[in-house]
Design a protein around this motif. Structure first.
Motif, PDB file in Angstrom:
ATOM      1  N   PRO A   3       0.843  -1.200   0.000  1.00  0.00           N
ATOM      2  CA  PRO A   3       0.000   0.000   0.000  1.00  0.00           C
ATOM      3  C   PRO A   3       0.878   1.251   0.000  1.00  0.00           C
ATOM      4  N   ALA A  63      -3.713   6.069  -1.652  1.00  0.00           N
ATOM      5  CA  ALA A  63      -4.225   4.756  -1.245  1.00  0.00           C
ATOM      6  C   ALA A  63      -4.143   3.736  -2.379  1.00  0.00           C
ATOM      7  N   THR A  65      -1.301   1.106  -4.817  1.00  0.00           N
ATOM      8  CA  THR A  65      -0.309   0.064  -4.579  1.00  0.00           C
ATOM      9  C   THR A  65       0.887   0.234  -5.517  1.00  0.00           C
TER      10      THR A  65
END
Length: 89
Positions: A3, A63, A65
């Motif tokens: 994340p 938020a 990856t």
């Protein structure tokens, strides 16, 4: 996948555990899994074990990856995404 929230990135550093040649893809995706930026590195040479190579990287995400996808076998000791410092170019 890791994340990550980054307003803007400028570099990615890759440190290989052993000398050799490797290929990979580093992908930054948003929260909806859409690709924001992709860096394709092919046949990158690491001359010595523990060598760190620096690659330009762009894009920002909230938020999302960050994923490292090996195309050929490679063992890393470090993968680092470096945020842009906000200074004018």
């Amino acid at each position: 996948m890791v994340p990550v929230t980054v307003a803007a990135a400028s570099l990615v550093t890759v440190t290989a555990a052993a000398a050799g040649t490797a290929s990979w893809r580093i992908v930054l995706r948003d929260a909806d899994e859409r690709v924001v930026h992709q860096l394709d590195a092919q046949d990158e040479e690491f001359v010595w074990a523990g060598q760190t190579r620096v690659f330009p990287f762009a894009g920002g995400v909230s938020a999302g990856t960050l994923s490292f996808e090996a195309v050929t076998p490679v063992t890393l000791t470090q993968l680092q995404c470096i945020a842009a410092d906000g200074s004018p170019s």
